[in-house]
Write a protein that holds these residues in place. Structure first.
Motif, PDB file in Angstrom:
ATOM      1  N   SER A 257     -10.399   2.482  -2.651  1.00 19.21           N
ATOM      2  CA  SER A 257     -11.294   2.005  -3.695  1.00 19.21           C
ATOM      3  C   SER A 257     -12.172   0.843  -3.224  1.00 19.21           C
ATOM      4  CB  SER A 257     -10.497   1.569  -4.923  1.00 19.21           C
ATOM      5  OG  SER A 257      -9.823   0.355  -4.680  1.00 19.21           O
ATOM      6  N   ILE A 258     -11.841   0.236  -2.082  1.00 20.65           N
ATOM      7  CA  ILE A 258     -12.636  -0.890  -1.575  1.00 20.65           C
ATOM      8  C   ILE A 258     -13.932  -0.341  -0.991  1.00 20.65           C
ATOM      9  CG2 ILE A 258     -12.720  -2.801   0.047  1.00 20.65           C
ATOM     10  CD1 ILE A 258      -9.659  -2.835  -0.054  1.00 20.65           C
ATOM     11  N   SER A 259     -15.043  -0.800  -1.530  1.00 20.87           N
ATOM     12  CA  SER A 259     -16.335  -0.353  -1.027  1.00 20.87           C
ATOM     13  C   SER A 259     -17.363  -1.466  -1.209  1.00 20.87           C
ATOM     14  CB  SER A 259     -16.790   0.910  -1.759  1.00 20.87           C
ATOM     15  OG  SER A 259     -16.942   0.650  -3.124  1.00 20.87           O
TER      16      SER A 259
ATOM     17  N   LEU B 299     -28.338  -9.183  -1.401  1.00 25.84           N
ATOM     18  CA  LEU B 299     -26.969  -9.407  -1.838  1.00 25.84           C
ATOM     19  C   LEU B 299     -26.145  -8.170  -1.533  1.00 25.84           C
ATOM     20  CD1 LEU B 299     -25.063 -11.191  -3.868  1.00 25.84           C
ATOM     21  CD2 LEU B 299     -25.691  -9.410  -5.474  1.00 25.84           C
ATOM     22  N   VAL B 300     -24.924  -8.383  -1.074  1.00 29.17           N
ATOM     23  CA  VAL B 300     -23.996  -7.268  -0.894  1.00 29.17           C
ATOM     24  C   VAL B 300     -22.708  -7.627  -1.620  1.00 29.17           C
ATOM     25  CG1 VAL B 300     -23.106  -8.081   1.329  1.00 29.17           C
ATOM     26  CG2 VAL B 300     -22.911  -5.687   0.755  1.00 29.17           C
ATOM     27  N   ARG B 301     -22.212  -6.684  -2.420  1.00 30.99           N
ATOM     28  CA  ARG B 301     -20.976  -6.880  -3.174  1.00 30.99           C
ATOM     29  C   ARG B 301     -19.903  -5.997  -2.573  1.00 30.99           C
ATOM     30  NH1 ARG B 301     -23.631  -7.068  -8.202  1.00 30.99           N
ATOM     31  NH2 ARG B 301     -23.494  -9.228  -8.784  1.00 30.99           N
ATOM     32  N   ILE B 302     -18.793  -6.614  -2.185  1.00 31.13           N
ATOM     33  CA  ILE B 302     -17.680  -5.871  -1.616  1.00 31.13           C
ATOM     34  C   ILE B 302     -16.489  -6.081  -2.534  1.00 31.13           C
ATOM     35  CG2 ILE B 302     -16.251  -5.528   0.430  1.00 31.13           C
ATOM     36  CD1 ILE B 302     -18.814  -7.516   1.494  1.00 31.13           C
ATOM     37  N   ALA B 303     -15.972  -5.004  -3.107  1.00 30.42           N
ATOM     38  CA  ALA B 303     -14.884  -5.141  -4.070  1.00 30.42           C
ATOM     39  C   ALA B 303     -14.191  -3.793  -4.258  1.00 30.42           C
ATOM     40  CB  ALA B 303     -15.425  -5.615  -5.414  1.00 30.42           C
ATOM     41  N   PRO B 304     -12.938  -3.839  -4.730  1.00 31.59           N
ATOM     42  CA  PRO B 304     -12.306  -2.572  -5.121  1.00 31.59           C
ATOM     43  C   PRO B 304     -12.939  -2.086  -6.417  1.00 31.59           C
ATOM     44  CG  PRO B 304     -10.778  -4.412  -5.417  1.00 31.59           C
ATOM     45  CD  PRO B 304     -12.022  -4.961  -4.819  1.00 31.59           C
ATOM     46  N   ARG B 305     -13.178  -0.804  -6.508  1.00 31.42           N
ATOM     47  CA  ARG B 305     -13.772  -0.226  -7.706  1.00 31.42           C
ATOM     48  C   ARG B 305     -12.802   0.803  -8.300  1.00 31.42           C
ATOM     49  NH1 ARG B 305     -17.783  -2.752  -6.178  1.00 31.42           N
ATOM     50  NH2 ARG B 305     -19.731  -2.358  -5.201  1.00 31.42           N
ATOM     51  N   LYS B 306     -12.927   1.051  -9.582  1.00 31.13           N
ATOM     52  CA  LYS B 306     -12.076   2.038 -10.224  1.00 31.13           C
ATOM     53  C   LYS B 306     -12.491   3.430  -9.761  1.00 31.13           C
ATOM     54  CE  LYS B 306     -10.390   3.613 -14.684  1.00 31.13           C
ATOM     55  NZ  LYS B 306     -10.361   4.991 -14.300  1.00 31.13           N
ATOM     56  N   THR B 307     -11.509   4.180  -9.280  1.00 33.77           N
ATOM     57  CA  THR B 307     -11.772   5.548  -8.834  1.00 33.77           C
ATOM     58  C   THR B 307     -11.158   6.523  -9.829  1.00 33.77           C
ATOM     59  OG1 THR B 307      -9.753   5.673  -7.513  1.00 33.77           O
ATOM     60  CG2 THR B 307     -11.722   4.828  -6.421  1.00 33.77           C
ATOM     61  N   SER B 308     -11.431   7.788  -9.635  1.00 34.74           N
ATOM     62  CA  SER B 308     -10.877   8.803 -10.524  1.00 34.74           C
ATOM     63  C   SER B 308      -9.368   8.945 -10.351  1.00 34.74           C
ATOM     64  CB  SER B 308     -11.562  10.148 -10.281  1.00 34.74           C
ATOM     65  OG  SER B 308     -11.379  10.543  -8.933  1.00 34.74           O
ATOM     66  N   ALA B 309      -8.823   8.488  -9.219  1.00 28.01           N
ATOM     67  CA  ALA B 309      -7.384   8.554  -8.983  1.00 28.01           C
ATOM     68  C   ALA B 309      -6.621   7.483  -9.758  1.00 28.01           C
ATOM     69  CB  ALA B 309      -7.095   8.407  -7.492  1.00 28.01           C
TER      70      ALA B 309
ATOM     71  N   ASN C  22       0.857  -1.184   0.000  1.00 32.18           N
ATOM     72  CA  ASN C  22       0.000   0.000   0.000  1.00 32.18           C
ATOM     73  C   ASN C  22       0.892   1.233   0.000  1.00 32.18           C
ATOM     74  OD1 ASN C  22      -2.213   1.649   0.259  1.00 32.18           O
ATOM     75  ND2 ASN C  22      -2.182   1.548   2.488  1.00 32.18           N
ATOM     76  N   ARG C  23       1.088   1.842  -1.182  1.00 33.65           N
ATOM     77  CA  ARG C  23       1.967   3.013  -1.275  1.00 33.65           C
ATOM     78  C   ARG C  23       1.192   4.320  -1.183  1.00 33.65           C
ATOM     79  NH1 ARG C  23       5.014  -0.107  -5.623  1.00 33.65           N
ATOM     80  NH2 ARG C  23       6.772  -0.937  -4.475  1.00 33.65           N
ATOM     81  N   THR C  24       0.160   4.461  -1.987  1.00 32.45           N
ATOM     82  CA  THR C  24      -0.573   5.729  -2.030  1.00 32.45           C
ATOM     83  C   THR C  24      -1.915   5.659  -1.320  1.00 32.45           C
ATOM     84  OG1 THR C  24      -1.651   5.196  -4.118  1.00 32.45           O
ATOM     85  CG2 THR C  24       0.480   6.322  -4.244  1.00 32.45           C
ATOM     86  N   GLY C  25      -2.422   4.482  -1.064  1.00 32.57           N
ATOM     87  CA  GLY C  25      -3.723   4.343  -0.421  1.00 32.57           C
ATOM     88  C   GLY C  25      -4.881   4.334  -1.395  1.00 32.57           C
ATOM     89  N   THR C  26      -4.599   4.403  -2.692  1.00 34.33           N
ATOM     90  CA  THR C  26      -5.671   4.439  -3.690  1.00 34.33           C
ATOM     91  C   THR C  26      -6.462   3.139  -3.695  1.00 34.33           C
ATOM     92  OG1 THR C  26      -4.314   5.899  -5.023  1.00 34.33           O
ATOM     93  CG2 THR C  26      -6.181   4.890  -6.106  1.00 34.33           C
ATOM     94  N   THR C  27      -5.759   2.011  -3.637  1.00 32.47           N
ATOM     95  CA  THR C  27      -6.454   0.725  -3.616  1.00 32.47           C
ATOM     96  C   THR C  27      -7.272   0.592  -2.353  1.00 32.47           C
ATOM     97  OG1 THR C  27      -4.637  -0.226  -4.863  1.00 32.47           O
ATOM     98  CG2 THR C  27      -6.151  -1.767  -3.850  1.00 32.47           C
ATOM     99  N   LEU C  28      -6.716   1.055  -1.244  1.00 35.89           N
ATOM    100  CA  LEU C  28      -7.418   0.994   0.037  1.00 35.89           C
ATOM    101  C   LEU C  28      -8.726   1.776  -0.021  1.00 35.89           C
ATOM    102  CD1 LEU C  28      -4.979   0.565   2.694  1.00 35.89           C
ATOM    103  CD2 LEU C  28      -7.061   1.599   3.477  1.00 35.89           C
TER     104      LEU C  28
END
Length: 175
Positions: free
Chosen positions: A70-72, A81-91, A62-68
């Motif tokens: 993006s998890i929602s 149903l609930v989906r938990i996954a990293p999503r593409k962000t604007s960053a 975890n360098r910039t925290g972007t992946t962290l």
């Protein structure tokens, strides 16, 4: 309750015991509240796995925290149903959690042949050349090694909590 470990359903959880009821029998507000609670719990666990993993246990660094960030989670429209996954962000320029999970091989993909380099009028590769080139690339080195699935691990780590929350929500929604 079952937790699937197959490749396609690695992070799938099914709560048994309420299959015989129709969906109309449940109070959807109660179910959605339980799903939101589970989504928040597993999201936080996945973020913690990623933040504290620091490249250990096969997790990405975890360098910039972007992946962290993006998890929602998202509760489905029906609420069951609930989906938990990293999503593409604007960053993100590209959706790189996919590159981290699946990895990237060295070398470029096989493209079209240059004019005159193939066999015959249709400029095709000789028999078996394409398969040999693909096999050589598959056997080669990784440019980015595949990382462990911190999302599936988060679900498995909080399995008993998730089961308790959902069973309580389904029981309350029946009454």
């Amino acid at each position: 309750m079952s937790l699937s470990n197959s490749a396609s359903l690695e992070g799938y959880l099914h709560v048994e015991g309420f299959d015989s009821f129709q969906r109309d029998a449940f109070d959807k507000r109660q179910i959605r509240a339980g799903m939101r609670k589970v989504g928040k719990l597993v999201t936080q666990r996945a973020q913690m796995n990623l933040a504290l993993g620091k490249g250990q246990d096969g997790y990405p660094i975890n360098r910039t925290g972007t992946t962290l960030e993006s998890i929602s989670f998202k509760v489905s429209r029906s609420g069951f149903l609930v989906r938990i996954a990293p999503r593409k962000t604007s960053a993100m320029a590209e959706f790189y959690p996919a590159y981290l999970h699946y990895g990237v091989k060295k070398g470029r993909r096989l493209g079209k042949l240059a004019p005159g380099k193939g066999v015959g009028k249709s400029n095709r590769r000789a028999a078996g050349v394409r398969a040999a080139a693909i096999a050589e690339r598959a056997a080669g080195e990784w440019r980015i090694k595949p990382r462990d699935n911190y999302m599936a691990d988060a679900l498995q780590d909080s399995n008993s909590d998730v089961q308790g929350i959902l069973k309580a929500a389904f029981a309350a929604a029946l009454g």
